[in-house]
Scaffold this motif. Structure first.
Motif, PDB file in Angstrom:
ATOM      1  N   CYS A   1      -7.141   5.828   7.628  1.00 35.27           N
ATOM      2  CA  CYS A   1      -7.815   7.044   7.149  1.00 35.27           C
ATOM      3  C   CYS A   1      -7.840   8.127   8.229  1.00 35.27           C
ATOM      4  O   CYS A   1      -7.996   7.823   9.406  1.00 35.27           O
ATOM      5  CB  CYS A   1      -9.244   6.711   6.742  1.00 35.27           C
ATOM      6  SG  CYS A   1      -9.364   5.772   5.209  1.00 35.27           S
TER       7      CYS A   1
ATOM      8  N   LYS B   1       2.382   1.759  -3.362  1.00 35.87           N
ATOM      9  CA  LYS B   1       1.386   2.253  -4.323  1.00 35.87           C
ATOM     10  C   LYS B   1       1.158   3.756  -4.147  1.00 35.87           C
ATOM     11  O   LYS B   1       1.165   4.514  -5.123  1.00 35.87           O
ATOM     12  CB  LYS B   1       0.076   1.491  -4.122  1.00 35.87           C
ATOM     13  CG  LYS B   1      -1.080   2.004  -4.975  1.00 35.87           C
ATOM     14  CD  LYS B   1      -2.370   1.274  -4.618  1.00 35.87           C
ATOM     15  CE  LYS B   1      -3.565   1.853  -5.360  1.00 35.87           C
ATOM     16  NZ  LYS B   1      -4.826   1.178  -4.980  1.00 35.87           N
ATOM     17  N   ILE B   2       0.978   4.190  -2.908  1.00 43.86           N
ATOM     18  CA  ILE B   2       0.698   5.601  -2.629  1.00 43.86           C
ATOM     19  C   ILE B   2       1.892   6.484  -2.998  1.00 43.86           C
ATOM     20  O   ILE B   2       1.729   7.592  -3.518  1.00 43.86           O
ATOM     21  CB  ILE B   2       0.339   5.789  -1.143  1.00 43.86           C
ATOM     22  CG1 ILE B   2      -0.949   5.036  -0.796  1.00 43.86           C
ATOM     23  CG2 ILE B   2       0.215   7.260  -0.781  1.00 43.86           C
ATOM     24  CD1 ILE B   2      -2.152   5.443  -1.609  1.00 43.86           C
TER      25      ILE B   2
ATOM     26  N   TYR C   1      -7.361  -6.016   3.448  1.00 45.05           N
ATOM     27  CA  TYR C   1      -6.888  -4.769   2.856  1.00 45.05           C
ATOM     28  C   TYR C   1      -7.911  -3.647   3.045  1.00 45.05           C
ATOM     29  O   TYR C   1      -7.550  -2.500   3.342  1.00 45.05           O
ATOM     30  CB  TYR C   1      -6.582  -4.953   1.371  1.00 45.05           C
ATOM     31  CG  TYR C   1      -6.024  -3.713   0.713  1.00 45.05           C
ATOM     32  CD1 TYR C   1      -4.961  -3.021   1.286  1.00 45.05           C
ATOM     33  CD2 TYR C   1      -6.572  -3.217  -0.471  1.00 45.05           C
ATOM     34  CE1 TYR C   1      -4.448  -1.868   0.696  1.00 45.05           C
ATOM     35  CE2 TYR C   1      -6.063  -2.076  -1.069  1.00 45.05           C
ATOM     36  CZ  TYR C   1      -5.006  -1.398  -0.476  1.00 45.05           C
ATOM     37  OH  TYR C   1      -4.498  -0.266  -1.059  1.00 45.05           O
ATOM     38  N   GLY C   2      -9.183  -3.987   2.901  1.00 51.87           N
ATOM     39  CA  GLY C   2     -10.227  -2.992   3.139  1.00 51.87           C
ATOM     40  C   GLY C   2     -10.181  -2.463   4.558  1.00 51.87           C
ATOM     41  O   GLY C   2     -10.308  -1.253   4.808  1.00 51.87           O
TER      42      GLY C   2
ATOM     43  N   VAL D   1      -3.912  -5.045  -3.732  1.00 50.56           N
ATOM     44  CA  VAL D   1      -3.652  -3.634  -3.439  1.00 50.56           C
ATOM     45  C   VAL D   1      -3.709  -2.780  -4.698  1.00 50.56           C
ATOM     46  O   VAL D   1      -4.057  -1.597  -4.658  1.00 50.56           O
ATOM     47  CB  VAL D   1      -2.274  -3.499  -2.749  1.00 50.56           C
ATOM     48  CG1 VAL D   1      -1.854  -2.043  -2.610  1.00 50.56           C
ATOM     49  CG2 VAL D   1      -2.310  -4.163  -1.380  1.00 50.56           C
TER      50      VAL D   1
ATOM     51  N   TYR E   1      -7.529  -2.467   6.516  1.00 55.69           N
ATOM     52  CA  TYR E   1      -6.296  -1.697   6.681  1.00 55.69           C
ATOM     53  C   TYR E   1      -6.486  -0.270   6.182  1.00 55.69           C
ATOM     54  O   TYR E   1      -6.087   0.695   6.856  1.00 55.69           O
ATOM     55  CB  TYR E   1      -5.149  -2.367   5.933  1.00 55.69           C
ATOM     56  CG  TYR E   1      -3.887  -1.537   5.914  1.00 55.69           C
ATOM     57  CD1 TYR E   1      -3.197  -1.258   7.094  1.00 55.69           C
ATOM     58  CD2 TYR E   1      -3.392  -0.999   4.722  1.00 55.69           C
ATOM     59  CE1 TYR E   1      -2.052  -0.474   7.095  1.00 55.69           C
ATOM     60  CE2 TYR E   1      -2.249  -0.226   4.705  1.00 55.69           C
ATOM     61  CZ  TYR E   1      -1.584   0.034   5.901  1.00 55.69           C
ATOM     62  OH  TYR E   1      -0.445   0.822   5.894  1.00 55.69           O
ATOM     63  N   LYS E   2      -7.100  -0.108   5.026  1.00 53.36           N
ATOM     64  CA  LYS E   2      -7.309   1.238   4.481  1.00 53.36           C
ATOM     65  C   LYS E   2      -8.181   2.084   5.405  1.00 53.36           C
ATOM     66  O   LYS E   2      -7.923   3.277   5.605  1.00 53.36           O
ATOM     67  CB  LYS E   2      -7.936   1.149   3.087  1.00 53.36           C
ATOM     68  CG  LYS E   2      -6.971   0.664   2.014  1.00 53.36           C
ATOM     69  CD  LYS E   2      -7.531   0.836   0.619  1.00 53.36           C
ATOM     70  CE  LYS E   2      -8.688  -0.121   0.365  1.00 53.36           C
ATOM     71  NZ  LYS E   2      -9.194  -0.015  -1.031  1.00 53.36           N
ATOM     72  N   LYS E   3      -9.186   1.459   5.997  1.00 52.57           N
ATOM     73  CA  LYS E   3     -10.041   2.188   6.948  1.00 52.57           C
ATOM     74  C   LYS E   3      -9.251   2.608   8.180  1.00 52.57           C
ATOM     75  O   LYS E   3      -9.465   3.685   8.737  1.00 52.57           O
ATOM     76  CB  LYS E   3     -11.224   1.319   7.359  1.00 52.57           C
ATOM     77  CG  LYS E   3     -12.294   1.162   6.298  1.00 52.57           C
ATOM     78  CD  LYS E   3     -13.458   0.326   6.810  1.00 52.57           C
ATOM     79  CE  LYS E   3     -14.522   0.156   5.740  1.00 52.57           C
ATOM     80  NZ  LYS E   3     -15.656  -0.680   6.211  1.00 52.57           N
TER      81      LYS E   3
ATOM     82  N   HIS F   1       0.838  -1.203   0.000  1.00 55.95           N
ATOM     83  CA  HIS F   1       0.000   0.000   0.000  1.00 55.95           C
ATOM     84  C   HIS F   1       0.874   1.255   0.000  1.00 55.95           C
ATOM     85  O   HIS F   1       0.616   2.193  -0.772  1.00 55.95           O
ATOM     86  CB  HIS F   1      -0.915   0.002   1.225  1.00 55.95           C
ATOM     87  CG  HIS F   1      -1.791   1.211   1.303  1.00 55.95           C
ATOM     88  ND1 HIS F   1      -2.933   1.350   0.539  1.00 55.95           N
ATOM     89  CD2 HIS F   1      -1.673   2.365   2.031  1.00 55.95           C
ATOM     90  CE1 HIS F   1      -3.490   2.518   0.798  1.00 55.95           C
ATOM     91  NE2 HIS F   1      -2.750   3.153   1.694  1.00 55.95           N
TER      92      HIS F   1
END
Length: 309
Positions: A309, A193-194, A301-302, A256, A304-306, A190
């Motif tokens: 944030c 990617k960012i 992964y979902g 990802v 982790y993204k939360k 992640h």
């Protein structure tokens, strides 16, 4: 075990302990007692016993107290062996002293020998040398298994040890210094990617094969075993499917959406070549996992993204 039973879960803030608490609440178990090293000095025998004497649980589950991936095992071996040995010793002994009806102790697949026959049967425990990179942690976990066996033998307790595949999922630890491979790779890919990083570097050759289980599936299996009658003293909990680290990296890269390359650092240790548990005993009782690795990675992964944030 009925809905009114008092159920004590240690390690409740960790990945597996939290999954157990979540599943118990979903099953309408109301009398949950949750504990961890933040709320109770687990290395203090008197305080642990007093806690048991005050709460008087009917059932007890010891989820991992202190754990980590290969980096944590190399950097913090003393902490891993001391914290696990002291905590589990006090908990198991106190459970016997207040007549807990049944206890389940969660060990780790690293308790099996380094060069173990595959898939790994429960009977292979202590049949050969351990993998050196996590030997202190494995020794602590083996001690917990043997302590449960000894109390069963001398005091006729019903203490069962389970050996799970590597768990991942909701509430995972994404710290690259202490996490297991799936959360570490999710965080790495992640970030790459960012930041538009051209490649992600992964420890080792990518050749070792590992077995993974979604945390909620593991919790389901533990509660399934808690409801069974007398069982053998050690039970494997896995999915029956393993994957190479190289293949896992590709799956996570795709999950990802990272477009760069993968590089392997061959100077870093691989650990054990393969760890696939034989979960035939558990499967024969009627339990099966529900979440595939691909589904689990998407969920993880979902989450982790939360969390970032």
């Amino acid at each position: 075990m009925d809905k009114a039973s008092k159920i004590l879960v240690f390690g409740a803030k960790g990945l597996i302990g939290a999954a157990l608490a979540r599943r118990l609440r979903q099953g309408s178990f109301k009398n949950l007692i949750l504990a961890d090293s933040d709320t109770l000095e687990l290395d203090n025998r008197k305080k642990v016993y007093d806690f048991f004497a005050k709460t008087r649980p009917d059932y007890c589950i010891i989820a991992p107290i202190k754990e980590g991936g290969i980096v944590a095992n190399i950097r913090y071996p003393a902490e891993l062996i001391y914290q696990n040995l002291s905590a589990q010793t006090n908990i198991i002994d106190s459970a016997w002293r207040v007549n807990v009806a049944k206890l389940i102790y969660l060990a780790s697949s690293c308790v099996y020998p380094k060069d173990c026959r595959q898939p790994i049967k429960e009977e292979y425990l202590m049949s050969g040398p351990l993998e050196l990179t996590n030997a202190p942690y494995a020794a602590a976990k083996i001690s917990g298994i043997e302590m449960c066996k000894a109390y069963n033998l001398q005091y006729n307790t019903r203490f069962i040890s389970v050996v799970p595949a590597t768990a991942y999922g909701p509430g995972d630890n994404f710290d690259l210094n202490t996490s297991h491979v799936i959360p570490a790779l999710l965080a790495k890919f992640h970030a790459a990617k960012i930041n538009n990083t051209p490649y992600v570097t992964i420890w080792g050759s990518g050749k070792p094969k590992r077995e993974f289980i979604y945390a909620d599936d593991l919790a389901d299996a533990v509660l399934f075993l808690m409801r069974q009658g007398r069982l053998t003293e050690v039970v494997n909990i896995g999915t029956g499917v393993d994957v190479s680290i190289s293949r896992l990296a590709q799956l996570i890269k795709r999950t990802v959406g990272f477009m760069g390359k993968i590089k392997f650092d061959n100077e870093k240790p691989d650990g054990v070549a393969r760890k696939l548990l034989d979960s035939g005993l558990l499967f024969s009782l009627g339990w099966r996992p529900r979440v595939s690795l691909a589904q689990g990675l998407l969920k993880a992964y979902g989450l982790y993204k939360k969390s970032i944030c």
